[in-house]
Scaffold this motif. Structure first.
Motif, mmCIF file in Angstrom:
data_model
loop_
_atom_site.group_PDB
_atom_site.id
_atom_site.type_symbol
_atom_site.label_atom_id
_atom_site.label_comp_id
_atom_site.label_asym_id
_atom_site.label_seq_id
_atom_site.Cartn_x
_atom_site.Cartn_y
_atom_site.Cartn_z
ATOM 1 N N SER A 1 -30.593 21.971 -5.801
ATOM 2 C CA SER A 1 -30.440 20.746 -5.014
ATOM 3 C C SER A 1 -30.344 21.068 -3.536
ATOM 4 O O SER A 1 -30.937 20.373 -2.698
ATOM 5 C CB SER A 1 -29.206 19.964 -5.465
ATOM 6 O OG SER A 1 -29.393 19.469 -6.770
ATOM 7 N N ASP B 1 -34.193 13.508 -5.655
ATOM 8 C CA ASP B 1 -33.738 14.897 -5.660
ATOM 9 C C ASP B 1 -33.917 15.470 -7.075
ATOM 10 O O ASP B 1 -34.331 14.756 -7.996
ATOM 11 C CB ASP B 1 -32.321 15.014 -5.099
ATOM 12 C CG ASP B 1 -31.191 14.757 -6.069
ATOM 13 O OD1 ASP B 1 -31.427 14.402 -7.244
ATOM 14 O OD2 ASP B 1 -30.032 14.932 -5.656
ATOM 15 N N LEU C 1 -22.291 18.843 -2.876
ATOM 16 C CA LEU C 1 -22.925 18.955 -4.186
ATOM 17 C C LEU C 1 -21.957 19.644 -5.130
ATOM 18 O O LEU C 1 -21.469 20.729 -4.833
ATOM 19 C CB LEU C 1 -24.227 19.759 -4.097
ATOM 20 C CG LEU C 1 -25.287 19.212 -3.152
ATOM 21 C CD1 LEU C 1 -26.420 20.212 -3.001
ATOM 22 C CD2 LEU C 1 -25.813 17.870 -3.646
ATOM 23 N N ASP D 1 -32.047 15.991 -9.445
ATOM 24 C CA ASP D 1 -31.256 15.334 -10.487
ATOM 25 C C ASP D 1 -31.542 13.845 -10.589
ATOM 26 O O ASP D 1 -30.851 13.125 -11.297
ATOM 27 C CB ASP D 1 -29.767 15.561 -10.229
ATOM 28 C CG ASP D 1 -29.398 17.023 -10.369
ATOM 29 O OD1 ASP D 1 -29.576 17.574 -11.464
ATOM 30 O OD2 ASP D 1 -28.964 17.618 -9.365
ATOM 31 N N SER E 1 -24.528 17.601 -9.666
ATOM 32 C CA SER E 1 -25.807 18.311 -9.723
ATOM 33 C C SER E 1 -25.800 19.298 -10.873
ATOM 34 O O SER E 1 -24.826 20.020 -11.071
ATOM 35 C CB SER E 1 -26.035 19.054 -8.400
ATOM 36 O OG SER E 1 -27.196 19.839 -8.468
ATOM 37 N N ARG E 2 -26.883 19.338 -11.614
ATOM 38 C CA ARG E 2 -27.025 20.349 -12.672
ATOM 39 C C ARG E 2 -27.074 21.745 -12.079
ATOM 40 O O ARG E 2 -26.570 22.686 -12.657
ATOM 41 C CB ARG E 2 -28.327 20.132 -13.443
ATOM 42 C CG ARG E 2 -28.372 18.909 -14.268
ATOM 43 C CD ARG E 2 -29.719 18.806 -14.932
ATOM 44 N NE ARG E 2 -29.859 17.489 -15.537
ATOM 45 C CZ ARG E 2 -30.662 17.229 -16.521
ATOM 46 N NH1 ARG E 2 -31.437 18.164 -17.012
ATOM 47 N NH2 ARG E 2 -30.721 16.018 -17.012
ATOM 48 N N ASP E 3 -27.731 21.864 -10.932
ATOM 49 C CA ASP E 3 -27.938 23.157 -10.279
ATOM 50 C C ASP E 3 -27.797 22.960 -8.769
ATOM 51 O O ASP E 3 -28.779 22.655 -8.087
ATOM 52 C CB ASP E 3 -29.318 23.705 -10.640
ATOM 53 C CG ASP E 3 -29.598 25.064 -10.035
ATOM 54 O OD1 ASP E 3 -28.848 25.532 -9.152
ATOM 55 O OD2 ASP E 3 -30.608 25.670 -10.458
ATOM 56 N N PRO E 4 -26.578 23.091 -8.232
ATOM 57 C CA PRO E 4 -26.373 22.850 -6.810
ATOM 58 C C PRO E 4 -27.272 23.689 -5.893
ATOM 59 O O PRO E 4 -27.682 23.216 -4.838
ATOM 60 C CB PRO E 4 -24.896 23.189 -6.590
ATOM 61 C CG PRO E 4 -24.266 22.937 -7.914
ATOM 62 C CD PRO E 4 -25.303 23.364 -8.915
ATOM 63 N N ASN F 1 -30.633 8.486 -13.726
ATOM 64 C CA ASN F 1 -29.603 8.680 -12.712
ATOM 65 C C ASN F 1 -29.491 7.418 -11.859
ATOM 66 O O ASN F 1 -30.459 6.999 -11.231
ATOM 67 C CB ASN F 1 -29.939 9.890 -11.835
ATOM 68 C CG ASN F 1 -28.792 10.283 -10.933
ATOM 69 O OD1 ASN F 1 -27.951 9.470 -10.570
ATOM 70 N ND2 ASN F 1 -28.758 11.530 -10.555
ATOM 71 N N LEU G 1 -22.201 14.425 -4.627
ATOM 72 C CA LEU G 1 -23.150 14.189 -5.705
ATOM 73 C C LEU G 1 -23.012 15.222 -6.809
ATOM 74 O O LEU G 1 -22.928 16.423 -6.527
ATOM 75 C CB LEU G 1 -24.583 14.251 -5.173
ATOM 76 C CG LEU G 1 -24.971 13.221 -4.132
ATOM 77 C CD1 LEU G 1 -26.399 13.474 -3.663
ATOM 78 C CD2 LEU G 1 -24.823 11.815 -4.689
ATOM 79 N N TYR H 1 -32.568 19.598 -0.431
ATOM 80 C CA TYR H 1 -32.007 18.960 0.753
ATOM 81 C C TYR H 1 -32.299 19.757 2.025
ATOM 82 O O TYR H 1 -32.358 19.174 3.115
ATOM 83 C CB TYR H 1 -30.511 18.690 0.567
ATOM 84 C CG TYR H 1 -30.281 17.523 -0.369
ATOM 85 C CD1 TYR H 1 -30.509 16.221 0.055
ATOM 86 C CD2 TYR H 1 -29.870 17.717 -1.683
ATOM 87 C CE1 TYR H 1 -30.329 15.139 -0.801
ATOM 88 C CE2 TYR H 1 -29.691 16.645 -2.550
ATOM 89 C CZ TYR H 1 -29.929 15.361 -2.102
ATOM 90 O OH TYR H 1 -29.769 14.289 -2.940
#
Length: 118
Positions: A19, A105, A50, A107, A13-16, A63, A11, A23
């Motif tokens: 995220s 999530d 991610l 994002d 992600s702007r900010d793993p 999204n 996936l 998760y």
């Protein structure tokens, strides 16, 4: 003995890191951290990657991605994210034969958590 097959979602992600924190509430842990690429799993079969993508998505509500996580104890996972559940009264049975709930999530990925009623 036949080989096992596994599919893993990757996936954007702007900010793993943010995220990964989301998760973690669902039961994942970070197995491997490569700054802009994280590998997560729950140790029981779920795995998720991610990947940092600047500006993804342009608008979180647009999204188009989704993820379905199958688990035996849906209610236990729901209890960890109760305030994030999208549909009031969930988890509950769906017409397509699953007992499930959904969250988004950071994002905007729609994440459904459920089990088959079969």
């Amino acid at each position: 003995m036949p080989a096992e097959h596994t599919a893993v979602a990757i996936l954007p992600s702007r900010d793993p890191k943010a995220s990964a924190a989301f998760y973690a509430r669902l039961g994942f842990q970070v197995d491997s951290d490569h700054d802009e690429y994280l590998i997560l799993s729950d140790g029981r079969g779920w795995e998720l990657h991610l990947r940092a993508v600047t500006g993804w998505p342009a608008k979180v509500e647009d999204n188009p991605l989704g993820l379905y996580l199958y688990v035996d104890d849906v209610d236990a996972v729901a209890d960890r994210v109760r305030e994030l559940i999208i549909e009031p009264g969930a988890p509950h049975e769906k017409p397509w034969g699953c007992y499930e709930f959904a969250v988004s999530d950071p994002d905007g990925v729609l994440v459904r958590i459920g089990r088959s009623l079969d």
